[in-house]
Design a protein around this motif. Structure first.
Motif, PDB file in Angstrom:
ATOM      1  N   PHE A  50       0.908  -1.215   0.001  1.00 30.01           N
ATOM      2  CA  PHE A  50      -0.056   0.147  -0.017  1.00 30.01           C
ATOM      3  C   PHE A  50       0.868   1.051   0.029  1.00 30.01           C
ATOM      4  N   ASP A  51       0.843   1.927  -0.981  1.00 31.52           N
ATOM      5  CA  ASP A  51       1.359   3.289  -1.003  1.00 31.52           C
ATOM      6  C   ASP A  51       1.920   3.483  -2.443  1.00 31.52           C
ATOM      7  N   ASN A  52       2.434   2.516  -3.151  1.00 28.35           N
ATOM      8  CA  ASN A  52       3.071   2.446  -4.558  1.00 28.35           C
ATOM      9  C   ASN A  52       4.307   3.459  -4.567  1.00 28.35           C
ATOM     10  N   LEU A  53       5.321   3.061  -3.474  1.00 28.51           N
ATOM     11  CA  LEU A  53       6.616   3.786  -3.774  1.00 28.51           C
ATOM     12  C   LEU A  53       7.153   3.350  -4.800  1.00 28.51           C
ATOM     13  N   ARG A  54       8.107   4.126  -5.242  1.00 22.38           N
ATOM     14  CA  ARG A  54       9.078   3.823  -6.536  1.00 22.38           C
ATOM     15  C   ARG A  54       9.351   2.400  -6.612  1.00 22.38           C
ATOM     16  N   LEU A  55       9.906   1.940  -5.600  1.00 20.48           N
ATOM     17  CA  LEU A  55      10.849   0.723  -5.453  1.00 20.48           C
ATOM     18  C   LEU A  55       9.749  -0.423  -5.629  1.00 20.48           C
ATOM     19  N   SER A  56       8.589  -0.266  -5.513  1.00 20.58           N
ATOM     20  CA  SER A  56       7.456  -1.163  -5.600  1.00 20.58           C
ATOM     21  C   SER A  56       7.312  -1.901  -6.746  1.00 20.58           C
ATOM     22  N   GLY A  57       7.868  -1.059  -7.835  1.00 19.64           N
ATOM     23  CA  GLY A  57       7.831  -1.433  -9.165  1.00 19.64           C
ATOM     24  C   GLY A  57       9.262  -2.047  -9.849  1.00 19.64           C
ATOM     25  N   MET A  58      10.328  -2.016  -8.802  1.00 21.98           N
ATOM     26  CA  MET A  58      11.581  -2.399  -9.207  1.00 21.98           C
ATOM     27  C   MET A  58      12.105  -3.889  -8.434  1.00 21.98           C
ATOM     28  N   LEU A  59      11.209  -4.218  -7.813  1.00 24.13           N
ATOM     29  CA  LEU A  59      11.511  -5.580  -7.017  1.00 24.13           C
ATOM     30  C   LEU A  59      11.693  -6.612  -8.148  1.00 24.13           C
ATOM     31  N   ASP A  60      12.318  -7.700  -7.665  1.00 20.48           N
ATOM     32  CA  ASP A  60      12.190  -9.002  -8.455  1.00 20.48           C
ATOM     33  C   ASP A  60      10.968  -9.419  -8.934  1.00 20.48           C
ATOM     34  N   VAL A  61      10.022  -9.461  -7.751  1.00 17.70           N
ATOM     35  CA  VAL A  61       8.582  -9.644  -8.320  1.00 17.70           C
ATOM     36  C   VAL A  61       7.903  -8.311  -8.107  1.00 17.70           C
ATOM     37  N   PRO A  62       7.764  -7.527  -9.023  1.00 13.36           N
ATOM     38  CA  PRO A  62       7.181  -6.245  -8.809  1.00 13.36           C
ATOM     39  C   PRO A  62       5.985  -6.441  -8.095  1.00 13.36           C
ATOM     40  N   LEU A  63       5.337  -5.538  -7.089  1.00 10.37           N
ATOM     41  CA  LEU A  63       4.547  -5.434  -6.017  1.00 10.37           C
ATOM     42  C   LEU A  63       3.133  -4.963  -6.606  1.00 10.37           C
ATOM     43  N   THR A  64       2.169  -5.561  -6.298  1.00  8.29           N
ATOM     44  CA  THR A  64       0.851  -5.285  -6.474  1.00  8.29           C
ATOM     45  C   THR A  64       0.582  -4.211  -5.231  1.00  8.29           C
ATOM     46  N   THR A  65      -0.038  -3.017  -5.552  1.00  3.44           N
ATOM     47  CA  THR A  65      -0.300  -2.123  -4.455  1.00  3.44           C
ATOM     48  C   THR A  65      -1.108  -1.149  -4.839  1.00  3.44           C
TER      49      THR A  65
END
Length: 381
Positions: free
Chosen positions: A317-332
């Motif tokens: 929850f937040d959609n921080l920039r790093l959330s889309g850069m993880l090895d498994v991009p995060l749903t948020t």
């Protein structure tokens, strides 16, 4: 009227720069040294140094200190009557700069303030409730047209200081969190956290998940509590019984602190994950109350041999920039920090202009679907 303390410090340092006592390249006293020398708060010392920096008399270099620049005449000192620029409007912005969602929020505040003729006095609360208290106390003696504050908690630690600003007639609005609502009646701009988490939970259910775990830091935090209630409402509305074994509050309110070490947080997350995987029927999805927690869970799940998303789908929850850069991009869920900052300045300006405004503003969040969630309904087709 006696001279304000920050102006006294400013004038004395400016005089020493003009006389050559501090030559170009010399290091000036630190903020802590000024606090001890003049018997003032750190906020007062920071403001004096900020004036010198703004007129080019010093350079403030991180991890080095304040360095004297070219020599300037004492007659160039700032007139306290003109500190606030031609518009005469200053806005105190109190934020924990190290918090991940602050840069976008601060940028939108700066743009909105400039459009309305305000200049920004930015104070970093450093995720320290005692420093936040000091800043709020000093705000009563500042020549400001309003305060925008990102509170470090729901305000119970510094409730009296928020109330004093309100009583003094200084327009104040909080962003991200409410403070003392509804008793203090302080305007706020925040995400509709309950509705957002309810939407995210309903989406997970639509993906075929019914064993849904939820993890928060502390329900003593209003936003976390609202997100948990949103999850609970969605489960109830879809006839899914709430299983307390699938919920974890990592820290009780009295134990929670922003100063907690990574080791303490990691240990708490490990305990929860180990508990989940040992259940007779483990969850298929884990909802984290914020992206930062989801980052920690992803890291610890990897260390414990839990595959994301194959074994355990994960949301933040937040959609921080790093959330889309993880090895498994995060749903948020993406909070609208740009709109949050703009609305906050708009409320301050409306109060100062005598214009009617909506004091309590809840913003929608947007579901961002990435690869951290398995669609159970179609995964076996």
């Amino acid at each position: 009227m006696s001279e304000k303390l920050y102006m006294k410090i400013y004038r004395e340092l400016k005089g020493k720069l003009a006389s050559g006592e501090y030559k170009k390249g010399d290091k000036l006293p630190t903020e802590c040294e000024l606090v001890e020398q003049y018997g003032v708060s750190r906020v007062t010392a920071i403001r004096a140094m900020k004036l010198l920096e703004e007129e080019g008399a010093i350079r403030r270099i991180p991890r080095i200190g304040s360095i004297a620049c070219d020599r300037v005449g004492a007659d160039e000192a700032v007139n306290p009557e003109n500190i606030q620029s031609g518009s005469g409007k200053s806005l105190l912005v109190v934020l924990p700069i190290s918090t991940d969602d602050v840069p976008m929020l601060l940028s939108s505040i700066q743009r909105a303030a400039a459009e309305r003729g305000y200049i920004i006095i930015m104070m970093d609360s450093h995720r320290d409730t005692l420093l936040e208290r000091e800043i709020l106390r000093d705000a009563l003696n500042m020549d400001i047209s309003g305060v925008v504050c990102y509170p470090l908690d729901d305000g119970y630690r510094n409730l009296a200081h928020f109330a004093n600003i309100k009583k003094a007639g200084i327009p104040i609005v909080t962003v991200d969190k409410r403070v003392g609502y509804p008793a203090l009646d302080i305007p706020f701009v925040t995400t509709d956290n309950r509705a957002a988490m309810r939407h995210l939970t309903e989406w997970l259910i639509a993906q075929g998940h019914s064993r849904i775990a939820c993890c928060c830091a502390s329900l003593g935090q209003y936003n976390e509590r609202e997100r948990f209630y949103g999850c609970l409402e969605a489960l109830t509305e879809n006839n899914i019984d709430f299983d307390p074994e699938l919920f974890c509050e990592l820290f009780a309110m009295q134990d929670f602190s922003y100063e907690m070490t990574d080791e303490i947080i990691v240990a708490a997350v490990d305990r929860f994950l180990n508990r989940l995987i040992k259940l007779p029927e483990p969850p298929t999805a884990l909802m984290c109350i914020c992206d930062v927690m989801a980052f920690t869970v992803r890291q610890r799940a990897l260390a414990l041999g839990i595959n994301v998303p194959e074994q355990l789908s994960l949301t933040g929850f937040d959609n921080l920039r790093l959330s889309g850069m993880l090895d498994v991009p995060l749903t948020t869920m993406a909070q609208n920090f740009a709109e949050m900052g703009r609305r906050a300045v708009e409320i301050i300006d409306s109060i100062n202009s005598g214009i009617k405004f909506e004091p309590n503003c809840y913003l929608d969040a947007e579901l961002i679907v990435r690869k951290s969630v398995v669609d159970l309904k179609h995964s076996h087709e």
